[in-house]
Design an enzyme around this catalytic site. Structure first.
Site, PDB file in Angstrom:
ATOM      1  CG  ASP A  36      47.228  32.210  32.370  1.00  0.00           C
ATOM      2  OD1 ASP A  36      47.485  31.309  33.195  1.00  0.00           O
ATOM      3  OD2 ASP A  36      46.380  33.087  32.570  1.00  0.00           O
ATOM      4  CG  ASP A  62      55.706  30.977  36.634  1.00  0.00           C
ATOM      5  OD1 ASP A  62      55.423  32.050  37.217  1.00  0.00           O
ATOM      6  OD2 ASP A  62      55.965  29.933  37.259  1.00  0.00           O
ATOM      7  CB  VAL A  63      54.050  36.665  36.045  1.00  0.00           C
ATOM      8  CG1 VAL A  63      53.064  36.809  34.906  1.00  0.00           C
ATOM      9  CG2 VAL A  63      53.363  36.219  37.338  1.00  0.00           C
ATOM     10  CE1 TYR A 154      45.102  39.114  45.613  1.00  0.00           C
ATOM     11  CE2 TYR A 154      43.835  40.699  46.872  1.00  0.00           C
ATOM     12  CZ  TYR A 154      44.122  40.084  45.672  1.00  0.00           C
ATOM     13  OH  TYR A 154      43.437  40.442  44.537  1.00  0.00           O
ATOM     14  CE  LYS A 158      46.514  41.733  43.426  1.00  0.00           C
ATOM     15  NZ  LYS A 158      46.777  41.632  41.986  1.00  0.00           N
ATOM     16  CB  THR A 189      37.059  35.700  38.470  1.00  0.00           C
ATOM     17  OG1 THR A 189      37.723  35.922  39.726  1.00  0.00           O
ATOM     18  CG2 THR A 189      36.856  37.013  37.758  1.00  0.00           C
TER      19      THR A 189
HETATM   20  N1  LIG Z   1      38.200  38.596  41.324  1.00  0.00           N
HETATM   21  C1  LIG Z   1      38.316  39.566  42.191  1.00  0.00           C
HETATM   22  O1  LIG Z   1      37.411  39.765  43.029  1.00  0.00           O
HETATM   23  C2  LIG Z   1      39.520  40.476  42.203  1.00  0.00           C
HETATM   24  C3  LIG Z   1      39.485  41.586  43.050  1.00  0.00           C
HETATM   25  C4  LIG Z   1      40.591  42.441  43.082  1.00  0.00           C
HETATM   26  C5  LIG Z   1      41.695  42.182  42.283  1.00  0.00           C
HETATM   27  N2  LIG Z   1      41.696  41.081  41.470  1.00  0.00           N
HETATM   28  C6  LIG Z   1      42.895  40.853  40.675  1.00  0.00           C
HETATM   29  O2  LIG Z   1      42.566  40.699  39.306  1.00  0.00           O
HETATM   30  C7  LIG Z   1      43.546  39.862  38.668  1.00  0.00           C
HETATM   31  C8  LIG Z   1      42.834  38.761  37.897  1.00  0.00           C
HETATM   32  O3  LIG Z   1      42.144  37.931  38.824  1.00  0.00           O
HETATM   33  P1  LIG Z   1      40.862  37.050  38.455  1.00  0.00           P
HETATM   34  O4  LIG Z   1      39.813  37.410  39.421  1.00  0.00           O
HETATM   35  O5  LIG Z   1      40.605  37.124  37.006  1.00  0.00           O
HETATM   36  O6  LIG Z   1      41.412  35.610  38.902  1.00  0.00           O
HETATM   37  P2  LIG Z   1      41.566  34.243  38.115  1.00  0.00           P
HETATM   38  O7  LIG Z   1      42.116  33.300  39.108  1.00  0.00           O
HETATM   39  O8  LIG Z   1      40.315  33.902  37.397  1.00  0.00           O
HETATM   40  O9  LIG Z   1      42.648  34.588  36.996  1.00  0.00           O
HETATM   41  C9  LIG Z   1      43.992  34.775  37.321  1.00  0.00           C
HETATM   42  C10 LIG Z   1      44.822  34.366  36.122  1.00  0.00           C
HETATM   43  O10 LIG Z   1      46.201  34.549  36.483  1.00  0.00           O
HETATM   44  C11 LIG Z   1      46.901  33.389  36.079  1.00  0.00           C
HETATM   45  N3  LIG Z   1      48.118  33.180  36.876  1.00  0.00           N
HETATM   46  C12 LIG Z   1      48.212  32.836  38.180  1.00  0.00           C
HETATM   47  N4  LIG Z   1      49.506  32.663  38.519  1.00  0.00           N
HETATM   48  C13 LIG Z   1      50.237  32.911  37.400  1.00  0.00           C
HETATM   49  C14 LIG Z   1      51.610  32.905  37.100  1.00  0.00           C
HETATM   50  N5  LIG Z   1      52.537  32.574  38.029  1.00  0.00           N
HETATM   51  N6  LIG Z   1      52.012  33.232  35.857  1.00  0.00           N
HETATM   52  C15 LIG Z   1      51.098  33.545  34.896  1.00  0.00           C
HETATM   53  N7  LIG Z   1      49.780  33.547  35.101  1.00  0.00           N
HETATM   54  C16 LIG Z   1      49.356  33.237  36.347  1.00  0.00           C
HETATM   55  C17 LIG Z   1      45.910  32.257  36.276  1.00  0.00           C
HETATM   56  O11 LIG Z   1      46.299  31.070  35.585  1.00  0.00           O
HETATM   57  C18 LIG Z   1      44.630  32.885  35.770  1.00  0.00           C
HETATM   58  O12 LIG Z   1      44.486  32.735  34.377  1.00  0.00           O
HETATM   59  C19 LIG Z   1      44.456  39.346  39.783  1.00  0.00           C
HETATM   60  O13 LIG Z   1      45.630  40.112  39.834  1.00  0.00           O
HETATM   61  C20 LIG Z   1      43.630  39.574  41.033  1.00  0.00           C
HETATM   62  O14 LIG Z   1      44.415  39.697  42.187  1.00  0.00           O
HETATM   63  C21 LIG Z   1      40.633  40.230  41.401  1.00  0.00           C
END
Ligand SMILES: NC(=O)c1ccc[n+]([C@@H]2O[C@H](COP(=O)([O-])OP(=O)(O)OC[C@H]3O[C@@H](n4cnc5c(N)ncnc54)[C@H](O)[C@@H]3O)[C@@H](O)[C@H]2O)c1
Length: 249
Positions: A36, A62-63, A154, A158, A189
């Protein structure tokens, strides 16, 4: 334990859904690497997993940066000996509509959500081949299955993840490497919190969900656990919505 003997690398594992996945995988016997950009949070999660008797490593990742993926995979193999599971979970969200989206915002979202998944897969696959197989779990979204009233980049990012997952399944099945995508609905989240603070937006979001509530990170983690484990050994190329029924209606 359902992941005994496996080594998993989880991007975006410092908080939210990724954190829940890291903690659950560790409880089920996996050695986990948390990658992360949030270094303090990621270190803390890794420390807490270790303190609870698990085995965890934090790497700054950083991905969007290929070199950092190379280092994360290498650090994982050096510490734990192999790589069996990759969870491409890191993601960012922007809600601008198509005509409101700047080129910079488009590139930023596609960079993290789509290029990040491609780079992670690219660098994990050679190690999975050496290990005799593996499982790639890609975090897409309901927005990667159907059109979303909010956001432009977004949903596009996806949707890219959904099809890249199927291409990966098609190309690497012969090496016993599986690839599947998870499509969460709204999950409590940090990513979703700003929208849920608006009572109107929360209300309309709930109306679209048969189960009538927002989901938890743990509920996504259980889906990832199934796809990571050998219980899903004949499952590849599928899309798993975990969304309270949202895309069913
Ligand atoms: N929360 C929702 O409602 C939801 C719905 C559908 C999909 N998602 C997907 O689930 C996944 C996790 O999301 P979440 O809800 O836990 O969000 P979040 O923001 O709590 O967590 C995302 C994590 O990704 C990390 N991140 C962001 N950019 C980065 C980078 N360049 N390199 C490395 N790490 C990076 C952040 O630091 C964080 O720890 C995401 O792919 C999101 O799109 C979430």
């Amino acid at each position: 334990m359902r992941l005994e003997g496996k080594v998993a690398l989880i991007s975006g594992g410092a908080r939210g859904i990724g954190e829940a996945i890291a903690r659950l995988f560790a409880r089920e016997g996996a050695c986990v690497t948390i990658g992360d950009i949030l270094e303090d949070e990621g270190q803390r999660v890794a420390r807490e997993i270790d303190d609870a008797g698990g085995r965890a490593l934090f790497v700054r990742l950083d991905v969007t940066v290929e070199e950092e993926w190379r280092r994360a995979v290498q650090a994982t193999v050096e510490r734990f000996g192999q790589l069996n599971v990759l969870v491409n979970n890191a993601g960012i969200y922007r809600k601008e509509l198509v005509d409101e989206t700047s080129v910079e915002a488009w590139d930023e979202v596609m960079g993290v959500n789509a290029r990040g998944v491609f780079l992670g897969s690219k660098h994990a696959i050679p190690e999975m081949k050496k290990a005799g197989g593996g499982s790639i779990v890609n975090m897409s979204s309901g927005a990667g299955l159907v059109g979303n009233p909010n956001g432009a980049a977004y949903g596009a990012s996806k949707g890219a993840v959904r099809i890249l997952t199927k291409a990966t399944a098609a190309q690497y099945g012969k090496y016993s490497i599986r690839a599947n995508s998870i499509h969460p609905g709204p999950i409590e989240t940090a990513m979703l919190r700003p929208q849920l603070l608006d009572p109107g937006a929360r209300e309309s979001s709930l109306e679209a969900i048969p189960l009538g509530r927002i989901g938890t990170p743990q509920e996504i983690a259980y889906g990832a656990l199934y796809l990571a484990s050998d219980e899903s050994s004949y499952v590849t190329g599928v899309e798993l919505p975990i969304d309270g029924g949202r895309v069913a209606i």
